[in-house]
Design a protein around this motif. Sequence first.
Motif, PDB file in Angstrom:
ATOM      1  N   LYS A 232       1.701 -41.546   0.120  1.00 46.66           N
ATOM      2  CA  LYS A 232       1.560 -42.419  -1.047  1.00 46.66           C
ATOM      3  C   LYS A 232       1.356 -43.849  -0.597  1.00 46.66           C
ATOM      4  O   LYS A 232       2.005 -44.304   0.349  1.00 46.66           O
ATOM      5  CB  LYS A 232       2.842 -42.373  -1.898  1.00 46.66           C
ATOM      6  CG  LYS A 232       2.948 -41.150  -2.754  1.00 46.66           C
ATOM      7  CD  LYS A 232       2.054 -41.291  -3.958  1.00 46.66           C
ATOM      8  CE  LYS A 232       1.764 -39.977  -4.607  1.00 46.66           C
ATOM      9  NZ  LYS A 232       0.617 -40.026  -5.496  1.00 46.66           N
TER      10      LYS A 232
ATOM     11  N   ALA B 205       2.191 -47.523  -1.476  1.00 41.75           N
ATOM     12  CA  ALA B 205       3.234 -48.145  -2.290  1.00 41.75           C
ATOM     13  C   ALA B 205       3.338 -49.614  -1.949  1.00 41.75           C
ATOM     14  O   ALA B 205       2.801 -50.076  -0.946  1.00 41.75           O
ATOM     15  CB  ALA B 205       4.566 -47.454  -2.085  1.00 41.75           C
TER      16      ALA B 205
ATOM     17  N   SER C   7       8.470 -50.594  -6.017  1.00 44.03           N
ATOM     18  CA  SER C   7       7.768 -49.866  -7.075  1.00 44.03           C
ATOM     19  C   SER C   7       8.434 -50.141  -8.418  1.00 44.03           C
ATOM     20  O   SER C   7       9.629 -49.923  -8.582  1.00 44.03           O
ATOM     21  CB  SER C   7       7.775 -48.367  -6.803  1.00 44.03           C
ATOM     22  OG  SER C   7       7.259 -47.699  -7.934  1.00 44.03           O
TER      23      SER C   7
ATOM     24  N   LYS D 137       8.244 -40.706 -10.932  1.00 45.00           N
ATOM     25  CA  LYS D 137       8.154 -40.617  -9.465  1.00 45.00           C
ATOM     26  C   LYS D 137       6.703 -40.703  -8.991  1.00 45.00           C
ATOM     27  O   LYS D 137       6.201 -39.803  -8.314  1.00 45.00           O
ATOM     28  CB  LYS D 137       8.764 -39.303  -9.002  1.00 45.00           C
ATOM     29  CG  LYS D 137      10.255 -39.265  -9.204  1.00 45.00           C
ATOM     30  CD  LYS D 137      10.818 -37.962  -8.681  1.00 45.00           C
ATOM     31  CE  LYS D 137      12.306 -37.892  -8.941  1.00 45.00           C
ATOM     32  NZ  LYS D 137      12.855 -36.571  -8.706  1.00 45.00           N
TER      33      LYS D 137
ATOM     34  N   CYS E 190       6.482 -41.814  -5.006  1.00 45.96           N
ATOM     35  CA  CYS E 190       7.277 -41.071  -4.013  1.00 45.96           C
ATOM     36  C   CYS E 190       6.418 -39.990  -3.369  1.00 45.96           C
ATOM     37  O   CYS E 190       5.845 -39.165  -4.085  1.00 45.96           O
ATOM     38  CB  CYS E 190       8.448 -40.380  -4.679  1.00 45.96           C
ATOM     39  SG  CYS E 190       9.423 -41.453  -5.716  1.00 45.96           S
ATOM     40  N   PRO E 191       6.356 -39.945  -2.045  1.00 46.49           N
ATOM     41  CA  PRO E 191       5.690 -38.798  -1.422  1.00 46.49           C
ATOM     42  C   PRO E 191       6.599 -37.580  -1.617  1.00 46.49           C
ATOM     43  O   PRO E 191       7.806 -37.724  -1.721  1.00 46.49           O
ATOM     44  CB  PRO E 191       5.597 -39.201   0.050  1.00 46.49           C
ATOM     45  CG  PRO E 191       6.613 -40.261   0.241  1.00 46.49           C
ATOM     46  CD  PRO E 191       6.940 -40.870  -1.082  1.00 46.49           C
TER      47      PRO E 191
ATOM     48  N   GLN F 176      10.528 -34.041   2.242  1.00 48.05           N
ATOM     49  CA  GLN F 176      11.307 -34.890   3.150  1.00 48.05           C
ATOM     50  C   GLN F 176      10.447 -35.614   4.177  1.00 48.05           C
ATOM     51  O   GLN F 176      10.884 -36.566   4.798  1.00 48.05           O
ATOM     52  CB  GLN F 176      12.337 -34.030   3.910  1.00 48.05           C
ATOM     53  CG  GLN F 176      13.362 -33.361   3.028  1.00 48.05           C
ATOM     54  CD  GLN F 176      14.164 -34.381   2.227  1.00 48.05           C
ATOM     55  OE1 GLN F 176      14.623 -35.386   2.753  1.00 48.05           O
ATOM     56  NE2 GLN F 176      14.300 -34.134   0.922  1.00 48.05           N
TER      57      GLN F 176
ATOM     58  N   ILE G 137       4.741 -43.114   3.519  1.00 51.95           N
ATOM     59  CA  ILE G 137       4.436 -44.193   2.579  1.00 51.95           C
ATOM     60  C   ILE G 137       3.609 -45.243   3.314  1.00 51.95           C
ATOM     61  O   ILE G 137       3.994 -45.720   4.379  1.00 51.95           O
ATOM     62  CB  ILE G 137       5.719 -44.823   2.024  1.00 51.95           C
ATOM     63  CG1 ILE G 137       6.502 -43.774   1.235  1.00 51.95           C
ATOM     64  CG2 ILE G 137       5.376 -46.014   1.137  1.00 51.95           C
ATOM     65  CD1 ILE G 137       7.782 -44.275   0.637  1.00 51.95           C
TER      66      ILE G 137
ATOM     67  N   ASN H 255       1.569 -35.600  -5.450  1.00 55.85           N
ATOM     68  CA  ASN H 255       2.922 -35.056  -5.272  1.00 55.85           C
ATOM     69  C   ASN H 255       3.217 -34.120  -6.445  1.00 55.85           C
ATOM     70  O   ASN H 255       2.360 -33.929  -7.322  1.00 55.85           O
ATOM     71  CB  ASN H 255       3.966 -36.185  -5.136  1.00 55.85           C
ATOM     72  CG  ASN H 255       4.056 -37.067  -6.374  1.00 55.85           C
ATOM     73  OD1 ASN H 255       3.548 -36.721  -7.432  1.00 55.85           O
ATOM     74  ND2 ASN H 255       4.701 -38.218  -6.237  1.00 55.85           N
TER      75      ASN H 255
ATOM     76  N   TRP I 158       5.011 -34.494  -9.010  1.00 57.12           N
ATOM     77  CA  TRP I 158       4.950 -35.183 -10.305  1.00 57.12           C
ATOM     78  C   TRP I 158       3.503 -35.355 -10.778  1.00 57.12           C
ATOM     79  O   TRP I 158       3.175 -35.044 -11.930  1.00 57.12           O
ATOM     80  CB  TRP I 158       5.656 -36.543 -10.203  1.00 57.12           C
ATOM     81  CG  TRP I 158       5.552 -37.329 -11.479  1.00 57.12           C
ATOM     82  CD1 TRP I 158       4.727 -38.382 -11.735  1.00 57.12           C
ATOM     83  CD2 TRP I 158       6.281 -37.089 -12.692  1.00 57.12           C
ATOM     84  NE1 TRP I 158       4.880 -38.820 -13.027  1.00 57.12           N
ATOM     85  CE2 TRP I 158       5.835 -38.037 -13.633  1.00 57.12           C
ATOM     86  CE3 TRP I 158       7.254 -36.160 -13.073  1.00 57.12           C
ATOM     87  CZ2 TRP I 158       6.344 -38.100 -14.936  1.00 57.12           C
ATOM     88  CZ3 TRP I 158       7.760 -36.224 -14.378  1.00 57.12           C
ATOM     89  CH2 TRP I 158       7.304 -37.181 -15.278  1.00 57.12           C
TER      90      TRP I 158
END
Length: 498
Positions: free
Chosen positions: A2, A4, A8, A13, A16-17, A20, A24, A440, A442
């Motif tokens: 992502k 960023a 943010s 979300k 957010c990548p 885990q 970014i 991602n 989302w």
Amino acid sequence: MKAATRYSHSFPKLACPGGQDGIIISTNKLNRVVNVDVENRRMTVESGVLVGDLINEAARNGLALSQTPNWWGLTVAGLLATGAHGSSLWGKGGAVHEYVVSMRIVTPATAEEGYAKVRSLSESDEELDAAKVSLGVLGVVSQVTFEVEPMFKRAITYVTKSDADLGDELIRFGKEHEFADLSWYPSQKKAAFRIDDRVPFNRPGDGLSNILAYRSAPSAQLTTIRGTEELREATRDAKGKCLDAQMDIRTAETSAYGFTNNGANFTGYPVIGQNNRLQSSGPCLDSKEDALLTVCPWDSRFQLAFYHDTTFTISLSNVSSFIKDVQKLVELEPRALCGVDLYEGFHLRYIKASSAYLGRTKDSVDFDILYYRSKDPLAPRLFEDILEEIEQIGLFKYGGLPHWGKNRNLAFNGVIKKYPNASKFVSVKRKYDPQGLFSNEWTDQILGLRKDATIMRDGCALEGLCICSEDRHCAPTKKYYCRPGKVYKEARVCAFEG
Ligand SMILES: Cc1cc2nc3c(=O)[nH]c(=O)nc-3n(C[C@H](O)[C@H](O)[C@H](O)COP(=O)(O)OP(=O)(O)OC[C@H]3O[C@@H](n4cnc5c(N)ncnc54)[C@H](O)[C@@H]3O)c2cc1C
């Protein structure tokens, strides 16, 4: 993966990548102004440039970007990715992406191509309609060129009136004033109309916007405000909330909503000043590090301002009915919306229909509604049901489009079906990033590429993770049960039956 920014500001979300081991890519240092072409009225900036730097650099060159969000701290690429806006029904309207004339975007590529491809999109490229509002899923935006205009001045006057005819007045008001904007206080049955128009440049005035919420505040004061709100919630003190709201609104009125005539004092309306000084503000961005004695109100190190932000646009043909439905709810529960008035009421702004695939599909009014959020996700709020009903009326009865950078999960249920050009957007995404490296969970959910973003579990409706269908989605042990709405019977809300 992502892109960023340094901070943010999006509620969902988006930045957010997944998992885990995501990566970014920071745009913190992608912050240069690349070119200012005064003659052709174009300004090119890197994507991490902040709103405040963008408009002030334009002003140094005698230029203005007429529309921006009202907080200096957002980045160019972040605000474009989420379709962010100011307010206008005139010209190209309130959305910032309408002023983009070209973009440079870096997308994934094959090993033979060197793993990355730089794509330059101009107005003649249809794909610009995907890139202008991209949710960050196409790749990394590196540069953006805006159409700007010669600097101009505006004159602002606030007039507070009864909201009795708001439903009918709203469209006329938006058409009459280029930068029209309103704060509506439904429980007080009034609205503050911001009459805001262009004036000749030789009109004297050096007005400045210094929005109260964007000033740094003593953390001790913020702690007291939050403590009072939590106490009123815990003791179900709706009357106390209404008294607090009345005081807050009076303070906002007497301090001219943070506008001054000269950068220091408010001496009376109209406030006249250059566009860059009135369109956006953010002094707390530059406040000194003082061991957290003063902070921006939403500083995540404290979570002193912890709230939900439900924001959707409703087409002009439906706004009057929406307002009347909210007013019916206020008649039934006069104190229900005092909690919203504590957050400056409903903020109403105007946006025009866009050619961007994920932009607004019709000329619309944006309703921005902030309200208390408990730090305990299983704790219901005062008048939980009324706000949930308003959310569902706006989004589902009147087909409202949720702001991509705000809102709770339920707002995005089936959202992509509301965009006639969604499939064109997904085609561009598949072309630019076939492996979905910049997507991602989302973004796949809201784009309809996976099952929707609803999370069904005990208490899920309280945080807006779901619309309740059973009592356990509310808080039955605290006497909150899943019930139909009072005005919109199809709504399902968590109602208190004490
Ligand atoms: C105090 C405050 C005031 C606000 N005021 C307004 C307002 O007046 N009007 C309005 O419409 N909205 C407003 N918003 C919402 C805001 O516009 C959006 O949440 C916006 O996305 C935040 O910008 P950001 O720079 O923080 O982006 P982020 O939240 O960091 O990113 C948003 C998305 O953009 C992507 N992205 C970021 N940089 C790049 C890049 N270089 N290339 C590709 N993708 C990228 C991210 O991956 C993410 O998907 C406000 C929010 C806050 C907290």
